[in-house]
Design an enzyme around this catalytic site. Structure first.
Site, PDB file in Angstrom:
ATOM      1  N   LEU A  25     -10.917   7.597  -8.464  1.00 31.32           N
ATOM      2  CA  LEU A  25     -11.183   7.273  -9.877  1.00 31.32           C
ATOM      3  C   LEU A  25     -12.450   6.430  -9.991  1.00 31.32           C
ATOM      4  O   LEU A  25     -12.724   5.609  -9.117  1.00 31.32           O
ATOM      5  CB  LEU A  25     -10.013   6.453 -10.446  1.00 31.32           C
ATOM      6  CG  LEU A  25      -8.632   7.121 -10.412  1.00 31.32           C
ATOM      7  CD1 LEU A  25      -7.555   6.105 -10.784  1.00 31.32           C
ATOM      8  CD2 LEU A  25      -8.604   8.305 -11.369  1.00 31.32           C
ATOM      9  N   ASP A  70      -7.676   7.254  -3.774  1.00 29.31           N
ATOM     10  CA  ASP A  70      -8.000   5.823  -3.886  1.00 29.31           C
ATOM     11  C   ASP A  70      -7.247   4.956  -2.871  1.00 29.31           C
ATOM     12  O   ASP A  70      -7.265   3.727  -2.995  1.00 29.31           O
ATOM     13  CB  ASP A  70      -7.645   5.331  -5.299  1.00 29.31           C
ATOM     14  CG  ASP A  70      -8.667   5.785  -6.335  1.00 29.31           C
ATOM     15  OD1 ASP A  70      -9.760   5.208  -6.366  1.00 29.31           O
ATOM     16  OD2 ASP A  70      -8.364   6.723  -7.105  1.00 29.31           O
ATOM     17  N   GLU A  75      -5.779  -3.522  -2.001  1.00 30.99           N
ATOM     18  CA  GLU A  75      -5.606  -4.788  -2.747  1.00 30.99           C
ATOM     19  C   GLU A  75      -4.711  -4.618  -3.977  1.00 30.99           C
ATOM     20  O   GLU A  75      -3.970  -5.521  -4.351  1.00 30.99           O
ATOM     21  CB  GLU A  75      -6.972  -5.309  -3.195  1.00 30.99           C
ATOM     22  CG  GLU A  75      -6.893  -6.530  -4.115  1.00 30.99           C
ATOM     23  CD  GLU A  75      -8.255  -6.960  -4.628  1.00 30.99           C
ATOM     24  OE1 GLU A  75      -8.612  -8.110  -4.407  1.00 30.99           O
ATOM     25  OE2 GLU A  75      -8.956  -6.140  -5.252  1.00 30.99           O
ATOM     26  N   ASP A  76      -4.820  -3.445  -4.615  1.00 31.75           N
ATOM     27  CA  ASP A  76      -4.107  -3.262  -5.886  1.00 31.75           C
ATOM     28  C   ASP A  76      -2.597  -3.160  -5.728  1.00 31.75           C
ATOM     29  O   ASP A  76      -1.865  -3.319  -6.698  1.00 31.75           O
ATOM     30  CB  ASP A  76      -4.620  -1.987  -6.582  1.00 31.75           C
ATOM     31  CG  ASP A  76      -6.033  -2.176  -7.067  1.00 31.75           C
ATOM     32  OD1 ASP A  76      -6.329  -3.279  -7.575  1.00 31.75           O
ATOM     33  OD2 ASP A  76      -6.851  -1.251  -6.913  1.00 31.75           O
ATOM     34  N   ARG A  95      -2.156   6.544  -8.744  1.00 32.21           N
ATOM     35  CA  ARG A  95      -2.195   5.681  -7.565  1.00 32.21           C
ATOM     36  C   ARG A  95      -0.824   5.122  -7.172  1.00 32.21           C
ATOM     37  O   ARG A  95      -0.695   4.445  -6.149  1.00 32.21           O
ATOM     38  CB  ARG A  95      -3.182   4.525  -7.812  1.00 32.21           C
ATOM     39  CG  ARG A  95      -4.618   5.003  -8.037  1.00 32.21           C
ATOM     40  CD  ARG A  95      -5.606   3.876  -7.849  1.00 32.21           C
ATOM     41  NE  ARG A  95      -5.394   3.243  -6.562  1.00 32.21           N
ATOM     42  CZ  ARG A  95      -5.864   2.051  -6.230  1.00 32.21           C
ATOM     43  NH1 ARG A  95      -6.591   1.379  -7.062  1.00 32.21           N
ATOM     44  NH2 ARG A  95      -5.615   1.540  -5.036  1.00 32.21           N
ATOM     45  N   ARG A 141      -5.884  -1.768 -16.662  1.00 28.98           N
ATOM     46  CA  ARG A 141      -4.831  -1.550 -15.663  1.00 28.98           C
ATOM     47  C   ARG A 141      -3.680  -2.565 -15.747  1.00 28.98           C
ATOM     48  O   ARG A 141      -2.612  -2.316 -15.205  1.00 28.98           O
ATOM     49  CB  ARG A 141      -5.448  -1.637 -14.256  1.00 28.98           C
ATOM     50  CG  ARG A 141      -6.484  -0.574 -13.951  1.00 28.98           C
ATOM     51  CD  ARG A 141      -5.833   0.767 -13.662  1.00 28.98           C
ATOM     52  NE  ARG A 141      -6.815   1.799 -13.411  1.00 28.98           N
ATOM     53  CZ  ARG A 141      -7.377   2.016 -12.230  1.00 28.98           C
ATOM     54  NH1 ARG A 141      -7.072   1.272 -11.193  1.00 28.98           N
ATOM     55  NH2 ARG A 141      -8.262   2.990 -12.083  1.00 28.98           N
ATOM     56  N   HIS A 172     -11.703  -4.177 -13.223  1.00 31.74           N
ATOM     57  CA  HIS A 172     -10.810  -5.288 -12.895  1.00 31.74           C
ATOM     58  C   HIS A 172     -11.533  -6.626 -13.045  1.00 31.74           C
ATOM     59  O   HIS A 172     -12.764  -6.670 -13.068  1.00 31.74           O
ATOM     60  CB  HIS A 172     -10.384  -5.181 -11.417  1.00 31.74           C
ATOM     61  CG  HIS A 172      -9.412  -4.101 -11.097  1.00 31.74           C
ATOM     62  ND1 HIS A 172      -9.559  -3.267 -10.019  1.00 31.74           N
ATOM     63  CD2 HIS A 172      -8.242  -3.733 -11.696  1.00 31.74           C
ATOM     64  CE1 HIS A 172      -8.527  -2.430  -9.968  1.00 31.74           C
ATOM     65  NE2 HIS A 172      -7.723  -2.685 -10.969  1.00 31.74           N
ATOM     66  N   CYS A 263     -11.324  -5.189  -2.707  1.00 31.86           N
ATOM     67  CA  CYS A 263     -10.390  -4.081  -2.989  1.00 31.86           C
ATOM     68  C   CYS A 263      -9.842  -3.450  -1.711  1.00 31.86           C
ATOM     69  O   CYS A 263      -8.796  -2.800  -1.746  1.00 31.86           O
ATOM     70  CB  CYS A 263     -11.076  -2.979  -3.784  1.00 31.86           C
ATOM     71  SG  CYS A 263     -11.850  -3.521  -5.285  1.00 31.86           S
TER      72      CYS A 263
HETATM   73  N1  GLY Z   1     -11.342   3.632  -7.745  1.00 32.88           N
HETATM   74  C1  GLY Z   1     -10.547   2.494  -7.776  1.00 32.88           C
HETATM   75  C2  GLY Z   1      -9.582   2.487  -8.900  1.00 32.88           C
HETATM   76  O1  GLY Z   1      -9.873   3.106  -9.912  1.00 32.88           O
HETATM   77  O2  GLY Z   1      -8.541   1.915  -8.824  1.00 32.88           O
END
Ligand code: GLY
Length: 269
Positions: A25, A70, A75-76, A95, A141, A172, A263
């Site tokens: 993304l 992704d 990290e996310d 994701r 997000r 972010h 990230c």
């Molecule tokens: N490409 C990283 C994200 O959109 O989470």
């Protein structure tokens, strides 16, 4: 990752980019829409991993998962604070499946495990820790419910937290800022009025970086060393003058899909 304190950085989880990485993304904030090159991304990722190895961290390298372009942006997928974990429901539906291997890898090492509940959404990339204060980005997000659940988790651990609205052009909060140590916060010049860091201790210096180096504001501090992205001379010079030892890494392929240095890693003690 951005929730870890400096003493947390003993173990680091990373995951290689998959062959499908060109489909990751992106908002194209930092490019004209060019797709990243998989082979170059892999090379840059290897350098990233080797840097942690040279710094003496224990690196846990997860295999790429092809169905998740992704997946290298680990990290996310987990918010680890002093070895307590809050597993978010991440904001991008494509994701969500990345989290399973992260859960399996981290859970045995944690003191306590907490889960985000519907309709909460929060990405790890929206959290920046400055010393013992947490700033949480409300973004495309991360929504109010997810943020408030994470704030409850932090409160129970004894930490203060504040919400910051992330400008709509950025993915972010960590896309725009970082604290390479507990006394420095890097932000792009033009966000100075928008990013309000409530209750920031007087000991923390906010350093405004020219907007053409916005991507360079994301850094990873490890002791007296700081990892920065290659090509950001103002960031490099300022941090160097502050007495930090600079490690520069090429990040062009991750930048193409909104991925910054933080990230790509998850730290725990
Ligand atoms: N490409 C990283 C994200 O959109 O989470």
């Amino acid at each position: 990752m951005s929730t870890s304190s400096h003493s947390d950085k003993k173990n680091v989880i990373v995951r290689q980019p998959p062959r499908s990485f060109a489909d990751a993304l992106t908002t194209s904030q930092f490019t004209n829409g060019e797709k990243p090159d998989y082979n170059l991304a892999l090379k840059q990722h290897n350098e990233y991993v080797e840097t942690f190895e040279k710094l003496g961290l224990n690196v846990i390298l997860l295999e790429a998962e092809e169905e998740y372009p992704d997946c290298c942006f680990v990290e996310d997928q987990a918010l680890i604070v002093d070895n307590h974990v809050f597993f978010p429901i991440t904001g991008a539906p494509s994701r969500m499946g990345e989290q399973k291997t992260i859960i399996d890898t981290i859970t045995p090492h944690m003191k306590s495990i907490h889960w985000c509940q519907e309709p909460g959404r929060i990405d790890g990339g929206d959290v920046v820790r400055v010393g013992d204060i947490f700033y949480i980005g409300k973004s495309k997000r991360s929504n109010d419910e997810g943020i408030s659940q994470f704030q409850d988790f932090l409160f129970k651990l004894g930490f203060e937290s504040y919400v910051i609205n992330v400008p709509s052009y950025s993915l972010h909060l960590t896309t725009l800022c970082s604290a390479p140590n507990s006394n420095i916060l890097l932000i792009p010049e033009s966000t100075a009025n928008d990013l309000v860091f409530e209750n920031l201790p007087n000991s923390v210096e906010i350093i405004k970086i020219p907007d053409n180096e916005t991507y360079g504001c994301n850094t990873i501090g490890i002791g007296n060393k700081v990892i920065i992205s290659e090509g950001y001379s103002t960031v490099k010079n300022i941090l160097s003058k502050k007495g930090l030892e600079i490690i520069e890494l090429p990040m062009s392929e991750f930048r193409a899909v909104d991925g910054s240095l933080t990230c790509l890693s998850l730290f725990y003690q």
